[in-house]
Design a protein around this motif. Structure first.
Motif, PDB file in Angstrom:
ATOM      1  N   ARG A  91       0.804  -1.214   0.000  1.00  0.00           N
ATOM      2  CA  ARG A  91       0.000   0.000   0.000  1.00  0.00           C
ATOM      3  C   ARG A  91       0.843   1.271   0.000  1.00  0.00           C
ATOM      4  N   ARG A  92       1.791   1.384   0.887  1.00  0.00           N
ATOM      5  CA  ARG A  92       2.597   2.597   1.011  1.00  0.00           C
ATOM      6  C   ARG A  92       3.466   2.818  -0.236  1.00  0.00           C
ATOM      7  N   SER A  93       3.957   1.738  -0.823  1.00  0.00           N
ATOM      8  CA  SER A  93       4.794   1.856  -2.022  1.00  0.00           C
ATOM      9  C   SER A  93       4.030   2.472  -3.183  1.00  0.00           C
ATOM     10  N   LYS A  94       2.729   2.218  -3.266  1.00  0.00           N
ATOM     11  CA  LYS A  94       1.928   2.790  -4.345  1.00  0.00           C
ATOM     12  C   LYS A  94       1.912   4.313  -4.245  1.00  0.00           C
ATOM     13  N   VAL A  95       1.771   4.820  -3.036  1.00  0.00           N
ATOM     14  CA  VAL A  95       1.755   6.269  -2.827  1.00  0.00           C
ATOM     15  C   VAL A  95       3.123   6.853  -3.173  1.00  0.00           C
ATOM     16  N   ASP A  96       4.184   6.172  -2.749  1.00  0.00           N
ATOM     17  CA  ASP A  96       5.539   6.659  -3.011  1.00  0.00           C
ATOM     18  C   ASP A  96       5.806   6.824  -4.511  1.00  0.00           C
ATOM     19  N   LEU A  97       5.230   5.944  -5.334  1.00  0.00           N
ATOM     20  CA  LEU A  97       5.435   6.056  -6.781  1.00  0.00           C
ATOM     21  C   LEU A  97       4.924   7.391  -7.323  1.00  0.00           C
ATOM     22  N   HIS A  98       3.858   7.913  -6.723  1.00  0.00           N
ATOM     23  CA  HIS A  98       3.283   9.170  -7.195  1.00  0.00           C
ATOM     24  C   HIS A  98       4.105  10.381  -6.767  1.00  0.00           C
ATOM     25  N   MET A  99       5.089  10.176  -5.904  1.00  0.00           N
ATOM     26  CA  MET A  99       5.857  11.300  -5.380  1.00  0.00           C
ATOM     27  C   MET A  99       7.311  11.285  -5.820  1.00  0.00           C
ATOM     28  N   LEU A 100       7.627  10.493  -6.813  1.00  0.00           N
ATOM     29  CA  LEU A 100       8.996  10.456  -7.313  1.00  0.00           C
ATOM     30  C   LEU A 100       9.354  11.787  -7.958  1.00  0.00           C
ATOM     31  N   PRO A 101      10.576  12.248  -7.769  1.00  0.00           N
ATOM     32  CA  PRO A 101      10.983  13.519  -8.381  1.00  0.00           C
ATOM     33  C   PRO A 101      11.207  13.355  -9.886  1.00  0.00           C
ATOM     34  N   GLN A 102      11.089  14.458 -10.583  1.00  0.00           N
ATOM     35  CA  GLN A 102      11.351  14.453 -12.020  1.00  0.00           C
ATOM     36  C   GLN A 102      12.806  14.055 -12.259  1.00  0.00           C
ATOM     37  N   ILE A 103      13.058  13.239 -13.252  1.00  0.00           N
ATOM     38  CA  ILE A 103      14.413  12.808 -13.576  1.00  0.00           C
ATOM     39  C   ILE A 103      15.016  13.832 -14.546  1.00  0.00           C
ATOM     40  N   PRO A 104      16.143  14.447 -14.179  1.00  0.00           N
ATOM     41  CA  PRO A 104      16.757  15.449 -15.051  1.00  0.00           C
ATOM     42  C   PRO A 104      17.029  14.882 -16.445  1.00  0.00           C
ATOM     43  N   GLY A 105      16.663  15.650 -17.453  1.00  0.00           N
ATOM     44  CA  GLY A 105      16.909  15.250 -18.828  1.00  0.00           C
ATOM     45  C   GLY A 105      15.843  14.328 -19.408  1.00  0.00           C
ATOM     46  N   ARG A 106      14.820  13.985 -18.631  1.00  0.00           N
ATOM     47  CA  ARG A 106      13.750  13.101 -19.122  1.00  0.00           C
ATOM     48  C   ARG A 106      12.444  13.876 -19.173  1.00  0.00           C
ATOM     49  N   GLU A 107      11.713  13.723 -20.272  1.00  0.00           N
ATOM     50  CA  GLU A 107      10.414  14.384 -20.407  1.00  0.00           C
ATOM     51  C   GLU A 107       9.307  13.575 -19.742  1.00  0.00           C
ATOM     52  N   GLU A 108       9.476  12.245 -19.692  1.00  0.00           N
ATOM     53  CA  GLU A 108       8.426  11.391 -19.164  1.00  0.00           C
ATOM     54  C   GLU A 108       8.206  11.638 -17.684  1.00  0.00           C
ATOM     55  N   LYS A 109       6.977  11.408 -17.247  1.00  0.00           N
ATOM     56  CA  LYS A 109       6.665  11.518 -15.828  1.00  0.00           C
ATOM     57  C   LYS A 109       7.384  10.400 -15.086  1.00  0.00           C
ATOM     58  N   PRO A 110       7.896  10.690 -13.891  1.00  0.00           N
ATOM     59  CA  PRO A 110       8.581   9.652 -13.117  1.00  0.00           C
ATOM     60  C   PRO A 110       7.707   8.421 -12.862  1.00  0.00           C
ATOM     61  N   LEU A 111       6.404   8.613 -12.710  1.00  0.00           N
ATOM     62  CA  LEU A 111       5.494   7.495 -12.491  1.00  0.00           C
ATOM     63  C   LEU A 111       5.498   6.550 -13.690  1.00  0.00           C
ATOM     64  N   ASP A 112       5.492   7.097 -14.905  1.00  0.00           N
ATOM     65  CA  ASP A 112       5.524   6.261 -16.104  1.00  0.00           C
ATOM     66  C   ASP A 112       6.839   5.502 -16.210  1.00  0.00           C
ATOM     67  N   ILE A 113       7.934   6.159 -15.873  1.00  0.00           N
ATOM     68  CA  ILE A 113       9.238   5.491 -15.893  1.00  0.00           C
ATOM     69  C   ILE A 113       9.259   4.358 -14.873  1.00  0.00           C
ATOM     70  N   ALA A 114       8.690   4.621 -13.687  1.00  0.00           N
ATOM     71  CA  ALA A 114       8.651   3.586 -12.641  1.00  0.00           C
ATOM     72  C   ALA A 114       7.830   2.386 -13.085  1.00  0.00           C
ATOM     73  N   PHE A 115       6.692   2.622 -13.730  1.00  0.00           N
ATOM     74  CA  PHE A 115       5.885   1.498 -14.226  1.00  0.00           C
ATOM     75  C   PHE A 115       6.662   0.683 -15.253  1.00  0.00           C
ATOM     76  N   ALA A 116       7.330   1.365 -16.168  1.00  0.00           N
ATOM     77  CA  ALA A 116       8.126   0.656 -17.172  1.00  0.00           C
ATOM     78  C   ALA A 116       9.253  -0.128 -16.494  1.00  0.00           C
ATOM     79  N   ASP A 117       9.909   0.485 -15.491  1.00  0.00           N
ATOM     80  CA  ASP A 117      10.975  -0.207 -14.763  1.00  0.00           C
ATOM     81  C   ASP A 117      10.456  -1.452 -14.045  1.00  0.00           C
ATOM     82  N   MET A 118       9.260  -1.344 -13.437  1.00  0.00           N
ATOM     83  CA  MET A 118       8.679  -2.494 -12.734  1.00  0.00           C
ATOM     84  C   MET A 118       8.490  -3.675 -13.679  1.00  0.00           C
ATOM     85  N   SER A 119       8.216  -3.370 -14.935  1.00  0.00           N
ATOM     86  CA  SER A 119       7.989  -4.435 -15.914  1.00  0.00           C
ATOM     87  C   SER A 119       9.235  -5.262 -16.186  1.00  0.00           C
ATOM     88  N   SER A 120      10.389  -4.739 -15.801  1.00  0.00           N
ATOM     89  CA  SER A 120      11.623  -5.516 -16.017  1.00  0.00           C
ATOM     90  C   SER A 120      11.777  -6.615 -14.975  1.00  0.00           C
TER      91      SER A 120
END
Length: 182
Positions: free
Chosen positions: A7-36
Motif C-alpha cells: 500500500r505505502r509503495s503505491k503512494v511513493d510512486l506518485h511522489m517520485l521527483p522528475q528525472i533530469p533530462g527526461r520528459e516522461e513523468k517519473p510514475l511512467d518510468i517507474a511502471f516501465a521499470d517495474m515491468s523488467s
C-alpha cells in the motif's frame, strides 16, 4: 502490476521527483521499470466496468462488459486500450516498456480471439489535458474517513466541481496529500 506493491509503495510512486533530462513523468518510468522485474505468466484485465475521464478515483463508471486475458501483460493492456479507444503507443509506460522489449503493443504481432473483438469497442473519455480549474470562489471540503480520505471542490452555489478519493494512511503527511492533489 501496481497491485503487486504494498500500500505505502503505491503512494511513493506518485511522489517520485522528475528525472533530469527526461520528459516522461517519473510514475511512467517507474511502471516501465517495474515491468523488467515483475513478469506475470498470465494477465487478466477486468473490463466489465471501467472509469473514464478522471479515473480511477474521480472518473465516471462506464460499462465495457469484457475481460481481457493474455500471457503478455503489454499485449493484454494494448487490447484493453484499443477497446477503450486509446492507442497503446500513447500510454507512456506501455510505449517505454515495449521499446525496452518487455512486451508487445504492436497489433501486427498480437493475436486476438475472437476475430470480431473490435465490435465491442466503446471509446472512453480521456482525462482533460489541463486539470486547473478557473473558478474564483471554491471551498475545498475534506472528509477523513477510516478507509478513504475524500476531497471535493465546492462552488459558491454548493455544486461539487471536482472530487477525489485516496486510501486513508495514518503515516501520510499533509504535504503528501497536497502533492497528491496537485
Amino acid at each position: 502490476m501496481k497491485g503487486c506493491l504494498w500500500r505505502r509503495s503505491k503512494v511513493d510512486l506518485h511522489m517520485l521527483p522528475q528525472i533530469p533530462g527526461r520528459e516522461e513523468k517519473p510514475l511512467d518510468i517507474a511502471f516501465a521499470d517495474m515491468s523488467s522485474v515483475l513478469r506475470p505468466h498470465l494477465s487478466i484485465v477486468d473490463g466489465t466496468i471501467g472509469m473514464e475521464g478522471l479515473g480511477p478515483s474521480a472518473g465516471e463508471p462506464k460499462a465495457l462488459d469484457v475481460v481481457v486475458v493474455g500471457v503478455d501483460p503489454f499485449a493484454a493492456d494494448a487490447v484493453a486500450c484499443e477497446l477503450m479507444g486509446i492507442a497503446a503507443c500513447d500510454v507512456p509506460h506501455l510505449r517505454m516498456g515495449a521499446e525496452r522489449g518487455y512486451g508487445i503493443i504492436d497489433f501486427e504481432r498480437i493475436r486476438v480471439s475472437p476475430d470480431n473483438w473490435r465490435e465491442v469497442r466503446k471509446p472512453f473519455a480521456l482525462p482533460p489535458a489541463n486539470l486547473s480549474l478557473d473558478h474564483q470562489r471554491l471551498l475545498l471540503a475534506i472528509d477523513n474517513g477510516n478507509t478513504n480520505v475524500k476531497f471535493a471542490l465546492v462552488s459558491a452555489q454548493g455544486d461539487i466541481v471536482q472530487r477525489w478519493r485516496i486510501a486513508t494512511d495514518a503515516k501520510r503527511t499533509a504535504d503528501e496529500y497536497a502533492v497528491w492533489l496537485d
